[in-house]
Write an enzyme that holds these catalytic residues in place. Sequence first.
Site, PDB file in Angstrom:
ATOM      1  N   CYS A   1       0.853  -1.150  -0.216  1.00  0.00           N
ATOM      2  CA  CYS A   1       0.012  -0.193  -0.186  1.00  0.00           C
ATOM      3  C   CYS A   1       0.926   1.345   0.028  1.00  0.00           C
ATOM      4  O   CYS A   1       2.035   1.235   0.163  1.00  0.00           O
ATOM      5  CB  CYS A   1      -0.859  -0.155   1.253  1.00  0.00           C
ATOM      6  SG  CYS A   1      -0.073   0.166   2.790  1.00  0.00           S
TER       7      CYS A   1
ATOM      8  N   CYS B   1       2.506   2.255   3.657  1.00  0.00           N
ATOM      9  CA  CYS B   1       3.528   1.152   3.879  1.00  0.00           C
ATOM     10  C   CYS B   1       4.839   1.871   3.021  1.00  0.00           C
ATOM     11  O   CYS B   1       5.925   1.748   3.537  1.00  0.00           O
ATOM     12  CB  CYS B   1       3.133  -0.109   3.278  1.00  0.00           C
ATOM     13  SG  CYS B   1       1.396  -0.663   3.912  1.00  0.00           S
TER      14      CYS B   1
ATOM     15  N   ASP C   1       0.190  20.497 -37.416  1.00  0.00           N
ATOM     16  CA  ASP C   1       1.262  20.942 -38.480  1.00  0.00           C
ATOM     17  C   ASP C   1       0.494  20.109 -40.046  1.00  0.00           C
ATOM     18  O   ASP C   1      -0.118  19.089 -39.460  1.00  0.00           O
ATOM     19  CB  ASP C   1       2.419  20.273 -38.186  1.00  0.00           C
ATOM     20  CG  ASP C   1       3.447  20.312 -39.206  1.00  0.00           C
ATOM     21  OD1 ASP C   1       3.504  21.611 -39.933  1.00  0.00           O
ATOM     22  OD2 ASP C   1       4.077  19.390 -39.594  1.00  0.00           O
TER      23      ASP C   1
END
Length: 695
Positions: A22, A25, A398
Amino acid sequence: MERRNNLMPSEQQTYRLNGISCANCAQTFENNVKEINGVQDANVHFTTSKIDVVGKASISDIEKAGSFENIKVIRENTEPEKEPFLIRYDKVLLASLLVVFGFIANIMFGNAHYLPNVIYGLSAVVGGLSLFKAGLINLTKLRFDMKTLMTIAVIGAAIIGEWREAAVVVILFAISEALESYSMDKARSSIRSLMKISPNTARIRRNGNEQTVAIEDIAIGDTILVRPGERIAMDGTIIDGYSSINQASITGESMPAEKTHGDNVFAGTINQDGFLEIEVTKKAKDTTIAKIIHMVEEAQEERAPAQAFIDKFAAYYTPAIIAIAASVAVIPPLFGGLWSTWVYQGLAVLVVGCPCALVVSTPVAIVTAIGNAARNGVLIKGGIHLEQIGTIKKIAFDKTGTLTQGTPQVTDIHFFSDEHSKALSCLKGLEARSNHPLAKATMTYMNDEQQDITAADVQSFTALHGKGIQGEINGETVFAGSPDFFKNVPNEVRSYQKAGKTVMLCGTDDELLMAVALRDEPRTESKSVIQKLHNLGIKQTYMLTGDHAQTASALKYDLKLTDVKSGLLPEDKLNFVKGQENGNIAMIGDGINDTPALAASKVGIAMGSAGTDSALETADVALMGDDLNKLPYTVKLSRKALGVIKQNISFAIGIKILALLLVIPGWLTLWIAIFADMGATLLVTLNALRLLKIS
């Protein structure tokens, strides 16, 4: 990491991590590594499971800092081994089995007997030992993350005698972490699949001998040998052989590309049907696929605006939850409520208030979207650009090489003389002696479509600057060039010019023989791409070109563009982009000639960037293949990702608010709290994984 800039590059080491479950953690692990003697700084990348360590630290020292989570540290270029399921989750399975025994003991001996509580307590210890270890360390350092809150809740439940609740909460939390870890692994799978694309070894020829060596030991100038069906290990140039190359891993192109002597090839692509000898042009760390992997990993770590907001919100959210939990536990008993009841409710508030789902809601979506884009040949350079594409309402293109093929092609021929063969022969003879781009396009047409025509013998050939060319054929002067070169210009020529085509005439002083109309033709996909963009909600599409107004106007009509700007110099394109309200416009070009305009736009998109270092470095988004169809896909992916992020934040906060409302009637239990937290985390992760299916 500001201090890193003052250190030698050799003092930084990057490792891969196994076992990070996690985001909280990861932060705890990072803080622990920073406290190792000899470490000056550390940075854990949760989304890519990596850590940068500045200073001196052994792998065992770093693993010791992550022992609370049983984190394994692997060298960067080593693929982590997956633990078997039963070994990875043995403690969770044992703890779950003990809870079952606890239920059985409860039925056999009743609630008053000590044995069920002993078994529940043992289950909580077995399943939550790493949780308690991390939580208690955090408590001593006043770090209030998810594990800290869970530890307080479980210990509190045990103190008030709710041993069964404590055990079940520990198991459900462990299951929640396992699901989150699995889901994040799934989200990271796009990058891991990219890492597996390029072989670790290659067969090379040195000093006349063939040998297999690690790619790190291959030098620029070495010759690698690639059999049919093998992956190419290094970027290089073909020096012998011919084959079809599947370049999907780099460019996202579905069709193989034909490659022969002098053509460039990329590491990680598949040689399909020929034997190739390739001269290596880049080191392993500098190959296109290596740069893509590195940039995608960096992009996943770059915080998007939504993620930055969540990070700031979470800093206030967690202390607020602790304050609410304390209030729920203490205030009602002061007015006559039962301490055991309201302390239990307060503990449930701590559990449901865990910020895990909220913290992971945005990064899991960004990781998934950027990884999916990379697999499809689109390099998005960060979460901020992923979000910005989704908000864009205007796109400027372009013209040359982006909306068009990039080279002029013959579109029409018209004869003014009945002697067609004579006209073609004269034109072919003259154009064969010219290096002008229009002459080259005409000769390509002649060689492809008029192969039976023999070029006339031309004497006294002369190039007339700005007008055309002339030469003597059979004693007669023949001209080829601009209509301005001729006195009487037929109406057919004017109609071609109105259609945006360049017209070249061929004839003598007395007779006009033929007209050739040429144009830099639109890509076959350009019109459909513009339509798709409009359908996706792009309100305005511009074409910026240095061509004259007639050509620009004709392309606007053909491609259904909103507007065109013609006769522009590079600085004019830059000023146009800057002049847009709030600069809210994306610009797509070749990544080199249009660099100023690309840099000034909200999102700069480089076209056909495979192997182009400058485009990879400067663009916000790079379409690796020369395929304009990737643009609507990118916009669609970004819009979907934005929607998922908003949904995830709403899910994460909404579910917790609903659970917290259960405190009012006293219905919130630890079971409901952990299910709410686990459900929210699982929901936001699974929702983000839907982005893997967008193509």
